[in-house]
Design an enzyme around this catalytic site. Structure first.
Site, PDB file in Angstrom:
ATOM      1  N   HIS A 214      71.452 -70.331  20.414  1.00  0.00           N
ATOM      2  CA  HIS A 214      69.997 -70.425  20.434  1.00  0.00           C
ATOM      3  C   HIS A 214      69.462 -69.044  20.769  1.00  0.00           C
ATOM      4  O   HIS A 214      70.010 -68.347  21.625  1.00  0.00           O
ATOM      5  CB  HIS A 214      69.531 -71.448  21.482  1.00  0.00           C
ATOM      6  CG  HIS A 214      68.056 -71.428  21.716  1.00  0.00           C
ATOM      7  ND1 HIS A 214      67.151 -71.940  20.813  1.00  0.00           N
ATOM      8  CD2 HIS A 214      67.311 -70.940  22.754  1.00  0.00           C
ATOM      9  CE1 HIS A 214      65.922 -71.788  21.288  1.00  0.00           C
ATOM     10  NE2 HIS A 214      65.986 -71.176  22.460  1.00  0.00           N
ATOM     11  N   CYS A 289      66.074 -71.410  15.192  1.00  0.00           N
ATOM     12  CA  CYS A 289      65.535 -70.522  16.219  1.00  0.00           C
ATOM     13  C   CYS A 289      65.955 -69.070  16.011  1.00  0.00           C
ATOM     14  O   CYS A 289      65.190 -68.139  16.312  1.00  0.00           O
ATOM     15  CB  CYS A 289      65.974 -71.005  17.600  1.00  0.00           C
ATOM     16  SG  CYS A 289      67.777 -71.125  17.773  1.00  0.00           S
TER      17      CYS A 289
END
Length: 423
Positions: A214, A289
């Protein structure tokens, strides 16, 4: 005649759909190795070269940004940007040219309320003058004040230089960060709080395959990223305190550089991206992301995030596309044209020596964990925030460990996670 005092800053951010100057080979597509030369000319006709950007190898969609793609110019001068294809064995081939007056480009961006401007690249053949791609640039006035920034002891240990800063020594990196006007940091997490992801990342990062990460971008003391939801019409862009996203396990940080933008200008970039990155458009392999963080960093003017953050997703998207057509695992030997969306796909596909079955297994696990985690948590939190914002004051904060602050912005919702989120 001497050049006038330099008053404006010009930054070259990136190019798209540039001309391919190098013929394709068996395992590669047509490409170029582009770089830019910036020439300044006064009203009297005096010319000089003031900048040469780094070469971006084997791409038609180069990403520049950062200090090596920035120069100061006179407000009333004429700027010519010449694009070349670098060649080690012979002369560099011209790819195109852009000419503009800095004050005109500045006036255009100020009128739109957005700092970055796209301009067409023209071929050097004066008889045709066809389009040869686009360049994204920025012209800014110098800041009226400068702000120094502190670097905490924990960040000194965890902070590394970003791609546009090179292999910089720790002391120099720290001094550069402290002297920055508006520092931009990329924070990297292991996806979810599942220990299996940490084990996978420890292996795949070392082998050069990337990992299941992430990513988020910190600027002006807030961390911004992108998540998915099935709720239509809601932005997937959300904010939280730096390095404290509760959905993932923090890993490391990279100082990308100084964007040198005001808070209002950064907000204008975020407002535009909120309307383009809706939660329903989230895709674990193609629009996640990491790709949001890459795009945000480019728009801020600091260039790329580290490639390992998104390289495994690129590989997964490539394999998924090929395998869905029932092609043989040896497809790399007869590779056709690559992806056509440069905003999302930056890396070349995986080399043939990697184990494809293992990669498929990793991606199935990653998709299961990331989709379940992000879709569930983001959907619940965004919907809850949206309903609350219709009734309560948007600046109103909750109590206890699940405290949230909700702020409406340009018709979208930004969630500021200030405590540990419950179910």
């Amino acid at each position: 005649m001497a050049f006038k005092k330099k008053t404006l800053s010009v930054k070259i951010l990136r190019g798209i759909n540039l001309i391919a100057m190098d013929d394709h080979h068996l395992l590669s597509e047509d490409s170029s190795d582009p770089y830019c030369e910036v020439w300044e000319e006064t009203n009297s006709g005096e010319k000089r070269k003031i900048l040469r950007t780094p070469v971006q190898p084997k791409t038609l969609n180069p990403i520049w940004g950062g200090p090596l793609s920035t120069c100061n110019v006179s407000e009333r001068s004429t700027i010519t940007i010449r694009l070349f294809d670098f060649d080690e064995l012979k002369y560099d081939d011209p790819m195109g040219v852009v000419t503009f007056r800095p004050y005109e480009l500045l006036a255009e961006s100020e009128k739109k309320g957005y700092p970055n401007v796209w301009v067409p690249v023209k071929t050097v053949d004066s008889d045709q003058n066809d389009d040869a791609g686009m360049l994204e640039m920025r012209v800014l006035r110098p800041p009226t004040e400068h702000r120094n920034h502190e670097l905490g002891q924990s960040m000194k240990t965890l902070l590394s230089p970003g791609p546009k800063l090179g292999n910089m020594k720790k002391e120099k990196l720290e001094n550069l960060f402290i002297a920055s006007n508006t520092p931009v940091i990329c924070h990297v997490y292991d996806v979810s709080n599942d220990e299996r992801i940490g084990r996978i990342n420890a292996i795949t990062k070392l082998t050069g395959m990337g990992g299941i990460f992430h990513a988020a971008i910190e600027v002006y003391g807030r961390e911004y990223s992108f998540g998915g939801s099935k709720e239509p019409g809601v932005t997937g862009v959300f904010a939280c305190p730096p390095r404290k996203c509760p959905m993932h396990t923090y890993r490391e940080s990279f100082f990308l550089g100084d964007c040198d933008l005001s808070y209002e200008t950064v907000e204008s970039i975020l407002d535009k991206m909120r309307s383009e990155w809706f939660a329903t458009s989230y895709d674990v392999l193609r629009k996640n992301c990491a790709f949001f963080s890459q795009e945000f960093a480019i728009e801020l003017g600091v260039g790329s995030i580290p490639k390992f953050v998104y390289s495994l997703a690129n590989t997964g998207a490539f394999l998924q596309e090929k395998l869905s057509k029932d092609e043989d695992i040896e497809f790399l030997k007869n590779k056709e044209a690559g992806p056509t969306t440069p905003q999302i796909i930056w890396d070349k596909p995986l080399s043939k020596e990697h184990n494809t079955d293992s990669i498929r297994e990793i991606h199935l696990l990653a998709e299961e964990i990331q989709n379940n985690t992000l879709d569930h948590i983001m959907a619940v939190r965004v919907q809850r925030a949206f309903r609350s914002s219709m009734i309560l004051n948007p600046s109103m904060k909750g109590r206890g460990n699940n405290a949230q602050s909700i702020r409406a912005s340009a018709g979208n919702i930004e969630i500021s996670l200030e405590g540990e989120l419950g179910t």
